[in-house]
Design a protein around this motif. Sequence first.
Motif, PDB file in Angstrom:
ATOM      1  N   ARG A  87       0.857  -1.197   0.000  1.00  0.00           N
ATOM      2  CA  ARG A  87       0.000   0.000   0.000  1.00  0.00           C
ATOM      3  C   ARG A  87       0.886   1.237   0.000  1.00  0.00           C
ATOM      4  NH1 ARG A  87      -2.841  -0.649   5.737  1.00  0.00           N
ATOM      5  NH2 ARG A  87      -2.486  -2.794   5.322  1.00  0.00           N
ATOM      6  N   GLN A  88       0.404   2.252  -0.656  1.00  0.00           N
ATOM      7  CA  GLN A  88       1.149   3.496  -0.741  1.00  0.00           C
ATOM      8  C   GLN A  88       0.204   4.670  -0.590  1.00  0.00           C
ATOM      9  OE1 GLN A  88       3.383   3.589  -4.374  1.00  0.00           O
ATOM     10  NE2 GLN A  88       4.423   1.664  -3.954  1.00  0.00           N
ATOM     11  N   ALA A  89       0.734   5.740  -0.077  1.00  0.00           N
ATOM     12  CA  ALA A  89      -0.005   6.998  -0.009  1.00  0.00           C
ATOM     13  C   ALA A  89       0.604   7.918  -1.065  1.00  0.00           C
ATOM     14  CB  ALA A  89       0.104   7.620   1.372  1.00  0.00           C
ATOM     15  N   VAL A  90      -0.231   8.427  -1.940  1.00  0.00           N
ATOM     16  CA  VAL A  90       0.216   9.284  -3.033  1.00  0.00           C
ATOM     17  C   VAL A  90      -0.497  10.623  -2.909  1.00  0.00           C
ATOM     18  CG1 VAL A  90       0.288   9.552  -5.550  1.00  0.00           C
ATOM     19  CG2 VAL A  90       0.622   7.294  -4.524  1.00  0.00           C
ATOM     20  N   VAL A  91       0.257  11.693  -3.060  1.00  0.00           N
ATOM     21  CA  VAL A  91      -0.322  13.034  -2.973  1.00  0.00           C
ATOM     22  C   VAL A  91      -1.175  13.272  -4.221  1.00  0.00           C
ATOM     23  CG1 VAL A  91       0.170  15.508  -2.860  1.00  0.00           C
ATOM     24  CG2 VAL A  91       1.629  13.885  -1.638  1.00  0.00           C
ATOM     25  N   ARG A  92      -2.436  13.572  -4.013  1.00  0.00           N
ATOM     26  CA  ARG A  92      -3.352  13.844  -5.123  1.00  0.00           C
ATOM     27  C   ARG A  92      -3.630  15.334  -5.276  1.00  0.00           C
ATOM     28  NH1 ARG A  92      -2.197   9.971  -8.009  1.00  0.00           N
ATOM     29  NH2 ARG A  92      -2.796   7.933  -7.264  1.00  0.00           N
ATOM     30  N   GLY A  93      -3.253  16.121  -4.282  1.00  0.00           N
ATOM     31  CA  GLY A  93      -3.442  17.562  -4.357  1.00  0.00           C
ATOM     32  C   GLY A  93      -3.274  18.178  -2.982  1.00  0.00           C
ATOM     33  N   TYR A  94      -3.164  19.487  -2.963  1.00  0.00           N
ATOM     34  CA  TYR A  94      -3.045  20.250  -1.725  1.00  0.00           C
ATOM     35  C   TYR A  94      -4.149  21.299  -1.695  1.00  0.00           C
ATOM     36  CZ  TYR A  94       1.648  18.340  -0.941  1.00  0.00           C
ATOM     37  OH  TYR A  94       2.706  17.502  -0.711  1.00  0.00           O
ATOM     38  N   ALA A  95      -4.533  21.690  -0.503  1.00  0.00           N
ATOM     39  CA  ALA A  95      -5.427  22.833  -0.365  1.00  0.00           C
ATOM     40  C   ALA A  95      -4.734  24.021  -1.037  1.00  0.00           C
ATOM     41  CB  ALA A  95      -5.696  23.119   1.112  1.00  0.00           C
ATOM     42  N   ALA A 106      -4.036  27.168  -0.404  1.00  0.00           N
ATOM     43  CA  ALA A 106      -3.031  27.933   0.351  1.00  0.00           C
ATOM     44  C   ALA A 106      -1.775  27.103   0.586  1.00  0.00           C
ATOM     45  CB  ALA A 106      -3.619  28.401   1.683  1.00  0.00           C
ATOM     46  N   LEU A 107      -1.949  25.843   0.956  1.00  0.00           N
ATOM     47  CA  LEU A 107      -0.789  24.983   1.200  1.00  0.00           C
ATOM     48  C   LEU A 107      -0.024  24.730  -0.096  1.00  0.00           C
ATOM     49  CD1 LEU A 107       0.898  23.389   3.195  1.00  0.00           C
ATOM     50  CD2 LEU A 107      -0.685  21.466   2.902  1.00  0.00           C
ATOM     51  N   GLY A 108      -0.747  24.561  -1.186  1.00  0.00           N
ATOM     52  CA  GLY A 108      -0.091  24.365  -2.479  1.00  0.00           C
ATOM     53  C   GLY A 108       0.795  25.542  -2.851  1.00  0.00           C
ATOM     54  N   ARG A 109       0.324  26.769  -2.561  1.00  0.00           N
ATOM     55  CA  ARG A 109       1.123  27.965  -2.857  1.00  0.00           C
ATOM     56  C   ARG A 109       2.333  28.080  -1.940  1.00  0.00           C
ATOM     57  NH1 ARG A 109      -4.079  29.932  -3.487  1.00  0.00           N
ATOM     58  NH2 ARG A 109      -4.137  30.822  -1.406  1.00  0.00           N
ATOM     59  N   LEU A 110       2.200  27.583  -0.692  1.00  0.00           N
ATOM     60  CA  LEU A 110       3.282  27.709   0.291  1.00  0.00           C
ATOM     61  C   LEU A 110       4.191  26.481   0.352  1.00  0.00           C
ATOM     62  CD1 LEU A 110       1.273  29.390   3.175  1.00  0.00           C
ATOM     63  CD2 LEU A 110       2.939  30.460   1.639  1.00  0.00           C
ATOM     64  N   ARG A 111       3.919  25.488  -0.490  1.00  0.00           N
ATOM     65  CA  ARG A 111       4.686  24.241  -0.445  1.00  0.00           C
ATOM     66  C   ARG A 111       6.193  24.481  -0.586  1.00  0.00           C
ATOM     67  NH1 ARG A 111       6.026  21.213  -4.763  1.00  0.00           N
ATOM     68  NH2 ARG A 111       7.072  19.309  -4.149  1.00  0.00           N
ATOM     69  N   GLY A 112       6.604  25.317  -1.506  1.00  0.00           N
ATOM     70  CA  GLY A 112       8.031  25.595  -1.705  1.00  0.00           C
ATOM     71  C   GLY A 112       8.671  26.191  -0.466  1.00  0.00           C
ATOM     72  N   LEU A 113       7.985  27.132   0.155  1.00  0.00           N
ATOM     73  CA  LEU A 113       8.498  27.752   1.384  1.00  0.00           C
ATOM     74  C   LEU A 113       8.551  26.724   2.511  1.00  0.00           C
ATOM     75  CD1 LEU A 113       9.400  30.240   2.985  1.00  0.00           C
ATOM     76  CD2 LEU A 113       6.971  30.719   3.419  1.00  0.00           C
ATOM     77  N   ALA A 114       7.498  25.937   2.632  1.00  0.00           N
ATOM     78  CA  ALA A 114       7.475  24.902   3.678  1.00  0.00           C
ATOM     79  C   ALA A 114       8.629  23.927   3.493  1.00  0.00           C
ATOM     80  CB  ALA A 114       6.143  24.161   3.664  1.00  0.00           C
ATOM     81  N   ARG A 151       9.476  17.117   4.190  1.00  0.00           N
ATOM     82  CA  ARG A 151       9.181  17.874   2.975  1.00  0.00           C
ATOM     83  C   ARG A 151       7.831  17.440   2.432  1.00  0.00           C
ATOM     84  NH1 ARG A 151      12.949  20.519   0.343  1.00  0.00           N
ATOM     85  NH2 ARG A 151      12.239  19.878  -1.707  1.00  0.00           N
ATOM     86  N   LEU A 152       7.136  18.342   1.781  1.00  0.00           N
ATOM     87  CA  LEU A 152       5.849  18.038   1.167  1.00  0.00           C
ATOM     88  C   LEU A 152       6.099  17.581  -0.274  1.00  0.00           C
ATOM     89  CD1 LEU A 152       3.834  21.136   2.442  1.00  0.00           C
ATOM     90  CD2 LEU A 152       3.817  18.802   3.362  1.00  0.00           C
ATOM     91  N   PRO A 153       5.769  16.334  -0.595  1.00  0.00           N
ATOM     92  CA  PRO A 153       6.030  15.823  -1.944  1.00  0.00           C
ATOM     93  C   PRO A 153       5.199  16.546  -2.995  1.00  0.00           C
ATOM     94  CG  PRO A 153       5.454  14.042  -0.413  1.00  0.00           C
ATOM     95  CD  PRO A 153       5.176  15.336   0.280  1.00  0.00           C
ATOM     96  N   ALA A 154       5.648  16.452  -4.221  1.00  0.00           N
ATOM     97  CA  ALA A 154       4.899  17.027  -5.340  1.00  0.00           C
ATOM     98  C   ALA A 154       3.629  16.210  -5.571  1.00  0.00           C
ATOM     99  CB  ALA A 154       5.759  17.022  -6.600  1.00  0.00           C
ATOM    100  N   VAL A 155       2.647  16.842  -6.171  1.00  0.00           N
ATOM    101  CA  VAL A 155       1.416  16.133  -6.530  1.00  0.00           C
ATOM    102  C   VAL A 155       1.793  14.970  -7.446  1.00  0.00           C
ATOM    103  CG1 VAL A 155      -0.783  16.323  -7.745  1.00  0.00           C
ATOM    104  CG2 VAL A 155      -0.028  18.164  -6.218  1.00  0.00           C
ATOM    105  N   GLY A 156       1.277  13.789  -7.116  1.00  0.00           N
ATOM    106  CA  GLY A 156       1.587  12.580  -7.876  1.00  0.00           C
ATOM    107  C   GLY A 156       2.693  11.744  -7.264  1.00  0.00           C
ATOM    108  N   ASP A 157       3.463  12.328  -6.334  1.00  0.00           N
ATOM    109  CA  ASP A 157       4.554  11.582  -5.693  1.00  0.00           C
ATOM    110  C   ASP A 157       4.046  10.752  -4.525  1.00  0.00           C
ATOM    111  OD1 ASP A 157       6.349  12.664  -7.445  1.00  0.00           O
ATOM    112  OD2 ASP A 157       7.381  13.922  -5.968  1.00  0.00           O
TER     113      ASP A 157
END
Length: 184
Positions: free
Chosen positions: A76-84, A86-94, A105-111
């Motif tokens: 089983r795996q957990a895959v990022v399908r999207g971010y809220a 605000a979080l998507g915009r701040l992902r790089g800073l986070a 670190r917050l993985p890219a969508v699809g990772d």
Amino acid sequence: PGRMPPGLRAGRADDLPRIADLLNDVGRGRQCAPVWSAKRLAMLSESGLRPEDFLLAERGGDLTGCAALWDQSGRRQAVVRGYAPALGRLRGLANALSPLTGMPRLPAVGDRIPQAAISHLATREEGFEGKPKGGLVALLLAGLRIRAAARGVTTLFLGLPSGDPALATIRKRMRTVELVTRLY
């Protein structure tokens, strides 16, 4: 990553009977705890939990604690399908701040999220190397974090009942995100 804390060693297949005994001894005081045998623990290797995934603490030849790092990504795996938004915009800073905050670190969508379970945590705290209460739990979890980092696993999860004595140690000594659920 880091150096393994002294007093810990990797499990081996011939340790499984002693691990089962420890889990059963500790489990007697817990509601709904499973009953373990060496055979049942060995069967978990089909699901990715091998004897060497256990960390063991011993004192005077007695097994005083165990915990395992169980990577279930083969099943089983957990895959990022999207971010809220605000979080998507701040992902790089986070992600830039993650080394300073200790957060993964917050993985890219699809990772895939590199995660593993902490399982089979059991300790006999009394008399362990003169450490304060909870010291053995902290030692085992520190060892598992080092192993996880060496494997590229950034997120660990552990399920415990609300009255588990390990919770106080974990809350006090580690950076955590708690998800409170109710089991019916």
